[in-house]
Design an enzyme around this catalytic site. Structure first.
Site, PDB file in Angstrom:
ATOM      1  N   ASP A  65      11.333  -3.092  -6.705  1.00  0.00           N
ATOM      2  CA  ASP A  65      12.507  -1.934  -6.176  1.00  0.00           C
ATOM      3  C   ASP A  65      13.849  -2.771  -6.391  1.00  0.00           C
ATOM      4  OD1 ASP A  65      13.619   0.239  -5.212  1.00  0.00           O
ATOM      5  OD2 ASP A  65      12.731   0.182  -3.335  1.00  0.00           O
ATOM      6  N   PHE A  69      17.361  -0.026  -0.992  1.00  0.00           N
ATOM      7  CA  PHE A  69      16.642   0.589   0.209  1.00  0.00           C
ATOM      8  C   PHE A  69      16.408  -0.541   1.194  1.00  0.00           C
ATOM      9  CE2 PHE A  69      12.560   1.143   2.460  1.00  0.00           C
ATOM     10  CZ  PHE A  69      12.804   2.100   3.275  1.00  0.00           C
ATOM     11  N   ASP A 119      19.929   2.588  -6.121  1.00  0.00           N
ATOM     12  CA  ASP A 119      20.338   3.716  -5.562  1.00  0.00           C
ATOM     13  C   ASP A 119      20.745   3.757  -4.299  1.00  0.00           C
ATOM     14  OD1 ASP A 119      18.222   3.143  -4.331  1.00  0.00           O
ATOM     15  OD2 ASP A 119      16.779   5.129  -4.210  1.00  0.00           O
ATOM     16  N   GLN A 165      17.405  11.763  -5.647  1.00  0.00           N
ATOM     17  CA  GLN A 165      17.921  11.755  -4.268  1.00  0.00           C
ATOM     18  C   GLN A 165      18.398  13.055  -4.111  1.00  0.00           C
ATOM     19  OE1 GLN A 165      17.564   9.716  -1.990  1.00  0.00           O
ATOM     20  NE2 GLN A 165      17.225   7.748  -2.857  1.00  0.00           N
ATOM     21  N   GLY A 194      14.410   9.026  -0.707  1.00  0.00           N
ATOM     22  CA  GLY A 194      15.150   9.549   0.308  1.00  0.00           C
ATOM     23  C   GLY A 194      13.990  10.398   1.239  1.00  0.00           C
ATOM     24  N   ASP A 244       3.790   4.231  -3.076  1.00  0.00           N
ATOM     25  CA  ASP A 244       3.496   2.967  -2.557  1.00  0.00           C
ATOM     26  C   ASP A 244       3.985   3.177  -1.213  1.00  0.00           C
ATOM     27  OD1 ASP A 244       6.391   3.267  -2.933  1.00  0.00           O
ATOM     28  OD2 ASP A 244       6.744   1.447  -1.791  1.00  0.00           O
ATOM     29  N   CYS A 282     -18.606   0.759   1.797  1.00  0.00           N
ATOM     30  CA  CYS A 282     -17.440   0.035   1.010  1.00  0.00           C
ATOM     31  C   CYS A 282     -17.911  -1.239   0.366  1.00  0.00           C
ATOM     32  CB  CYS A 282     -16.397  -0.003   1.909  1.00  0.00           C
ATOM     33  SG  CYS A 282     -14.955  -0.646   1.519  1.00  0.00           S
ATOM     34  N   CYS A 284     -15.877  -3.459  -0.472  1.00  0.00           N
ATOM     35  CA  CYS A 284     -14.758  -4.689  -0.194  1.00  0.00           C
ATOM     36  C   CYS A 284     -15.478  -5.903   0.143  1.00  0.00           C
ATOM     37  CB  CYS A 284     -13.758  -4.173   0.394  1.00  0.00           C
ATOM     38  SG  CYS A 284     -13.884  -4.338   2.304  1.00  0.00           S
ATOM     39  N   CYS A 287     -16.226  -5.622   4.226  1.00  0.00           N
ATOM     40  CA  CYS A 287     -17.539  -5.022   4.448  1.00  0.00           C
ATOM     41  C   CYS A 287     -18.851  -5.453   3.688  1.00  0.00           C
ATOM     42  CB  CYS A 287     -17.463  -3.454   4.183  1.00  0.00           C
ATOM     43  SG  CYS A 287     -16.062  -2.656   4.862  1.00  0.00           S
ATOM     44  N   HIS A 313      -9.721  -4.573   3.067  1.00  0.00           N
ATOM     45  CA  HIS A 313     -10.644  -3.273   3.269  1.00  0.00           C
ATOM     46  C   HIS A 313      -9.710  -2.278   3.181  1.00  0.00           C
ATOM     47  CE1 HIS A 313     -13.086  -0.177   4.807  1.00  0.00           C
ATOM     48  NE2 HIS A 313     -12.107   0.130   5.513  1.00  0.00           N
TER      49      HIS A 313
HETATM   50 ZN   LIG Z   1     -14.411  -2.390   3.225  1.00  0.00          ZN
END
Ligand SMILES: [Zn+2]
Length: 389
Positions: A65, A69, A119, A165, A194, A244, A282, A284, A287, A313
Site C-alpha cells: 500500500d 491510509f 490517495d 474514492q 474509503g 485484504d 482443515c 492447516c 488442525c 488456521h
Molecule cells: Zn486449521
C-alpha cells in the site's frame, strides 16, 4: 501483468480470473493476508537485500500500500496538504512529507508486484466538502503517481493500481470512476477505497456494487480492508476479485478461530476440555498437527505460539473459502455455494439483512427454498462468539 477472465457466474457478477505477475500466477478472487510489520526496519536494509521478496524469503506475489491510509489511521498528527501527507518521523519526530512521488519510489524499492497510488483517505463517516476535496486530490495524486511510475522503468515488472474514492456519495463515486477509467491505459488495476470504516453495511455494499459494475471488465478489482467471510463472499458476488484485511490475523490473536460453522471464541470455558481440533476437515498445520481446542483455550492469552497456531488456521480458512468460491464459479454452482455457505456459517442466528439485500441485487435469494432460514432480528444483532477487534 497478464489478466484473463476464465469463468463467469451465470447469475451473479462473480468471475474467476488468472493474474500473471512477475512472481507467478494468482487465481482470483483471492484474499490477501496483511503483514503490517514484516520486520521491515529501514529502507537501506531493503535496498541492500534487493527488495522485500529477498528480505522476507518470499518467492510469490506481493502487494504494497502507498502509506497514506496507514499514516492517517495510525498517526493522529498526520496533516494532508496538496503536496502529500505531512507527519512526524517515528525515528526522530522530524516533520516528514510523504508525496505521491516519494510513495511510488519507496514502493519501487520494496519491489512488490502490485503497488498502490497515494490517495487522500477520509473516514467513511466523514461528510461535507472534505469528501469531494479528497476525491479530486486522489485523482491529481494518481496522475503524479502514474508519471513517476512510467518514468522509473519499473512499470514492466511492477503494476500500479488506482484507488476509487468518493466516500458514501454515489455521485462523487461516479465522477471518480469516470476520471480513473479515462486513465485505464496507464493503470494495471483498480481498488475501491474509503470503505469499511464503520458505515452502514447496506450503504457499503451499494458503493461496492456501483464501483464493481462500472470498472472495466479487463482489469482486476480490489476492495480494500474487507475480511469477514460474509463481506468477502458478497463482494465476490458483486464482481470483486481481490481483498485484504487484518481481521483474520488480528482476531486470531484474541482467540477467535474462523470455521465454516461461524467464528469460534476459543477463550470461552466450553473449550477447556475439548480435545478435538478447531476443524476436523482443515488441512492447516494447527488442525493436522494435533493442537486441541483445549490446548488453544488454555494458552491463547499467554503463549504467542498458540496465537500463531490460530493465525495460521485462520489464513488457511480464508484461502479455503476463496478456493471453494472459485471452484463453484467455474463449475456454475456459485449461487448454491453461497446458500450453503451462509446456512452453515450463520446456523440458527439468521442471516444479516444486508447480505440478503446485496445478494438479491445479483439474483441470489438466500431465503428461497430454505424454510428454516430467517433474518437476524434487530439491526444491532451481535454474535456472542465473535470478537472483531
Ligand atoms: Zn486449521
Amino acid at each position: 501483468m497478464q489478466f484473463e477472465v476464465i469463468a463467469k457466474c451465470h447469475t451473479t457478477r462473480a468471475r474467476v480470473s488468472r493474474m500473471k505477475l512477475a512472481h507467478g500466477v494468482t487465481s482470483l478472487p483471492t484474499f490477501m493476508p496483511v503483514a503490517t510489520q514484516a520486520a521491515i526496519k529501514g529502507m537501506k536494509i531493503l535496498e541492500e537485500a534487493g527488495g522485500a521478496h529477498q528480505f522476507q524469503g518470499w518467492k510469490h506475489n506481493l502487494l504494497t500500500d502507498s502509506g497514506g491510509f496507514q499514516l492517517v489511521s495510525l498517526n493522529k498528527f498526520t496533516k494532508i496538504t496538496e503536496e502529500g501527507a505531512l507527519f512526524a518521523s517515528p525515528f526522530d519526530g522530524a516533520p516528514t512529507m510523504l508525496t505521491a512521488k516519494e510513495s511510488i519510489s519507496i514502493q519501487h524499492t520494496i519491489g512488490a508486484d502490485i503497488i498502490m497510488q497515494l490517495d487522500d483517505v477520509v473516514s467513511s463517516l466523514t461528510v461535507g466538502p472534505r469528501v469531494a476535496e479528497a476525491m479530486w486530490r486522489t485523482i491529481r495524486w494518481l496522475d503524479r503517481c502514474i508519471e513517476t511510475h512510467e518514468k522509473s522503468g519499473k512499470h514492466d515488472v511492477q503494476n500500479l493500481f488506482a484507488i476509487v474514492q468518493g466516500g458514501l456519495d454515489h455521485e462523487l463515486r461516479d465522477q471518480c470512476l469516470q476520471e480513473m477509467i479515462n486513465r485505464k491505459d496507464r493503470v494495471a488495476g483498480y481498488a475501491i477505497g474509503g470503505l469499511s470504516g464503520g458505515e452502514e453495511k447496506d450503504v457499503f455494499w451499494r458503493i461496492i456494487k456501483q464501483c464493481a459494475d462500472k470498472l472495466p471488465e479487463d482489469r482486476p478489482r480490489y476492495s480494500m480492508g474487507i475480511g469477514f467471510a460474509e463481506d468477502l463472499l458478497v463482494c465476490v458476488a458483486l464482481g470483486v476479485d481481490m481483498a485484504d484485511c487484518v481481521f483474520p490475523t488480528r482476531t486470531a490473536r484474541f482467540g477467535v478461530a474462523l470455521t465454516f460453522n461461524g467464528p469460534l471464541n476459543l477463550r470461552l470455558a466450553k473449550h477447556a476440555s475439548d480435545m478435538g481440533p478447531i476443524d476436523e476437515t482443515c488441512p492447516c498445520p494447527t488442525c493436522s498437527d494435533g493442537y486441541s481446542r483445549a490446548f488453544l483455550h488454555h494458552n491463547i492469552t499467554i503463549e504467542t505460539a498458540a496465537a500463531h497456531a490460530v493465525t495460521q488456521h485462520n489464513l488457511v480458512f480464508q484461502a479455503r473459502m476463496m478456493g471453494q468460491a472459485r471452484n463453484a464459479i467455474i463449475q456454475g454452482t456459485f449461487p448454491d455455494y453461497l446458500k450453503s455457505f451462509f446456512r452453515n456459517y450463520f446456523g440458527d442466528q439468521g442471516y444479516p439483512e444486508w447480505c440478503i439485500n446485496a445478494l438479491r441485487s445479483v439474483g441470489v435469494d438466500l431465503l428461497e427454498s430454505d424454510p428454516s432460514a430467517k433474518t437476524q432480528t434487530g439491526s444491532g444483532a451481535k454474535w456472542e462468539r465473535v470478537d472483531t477487534r
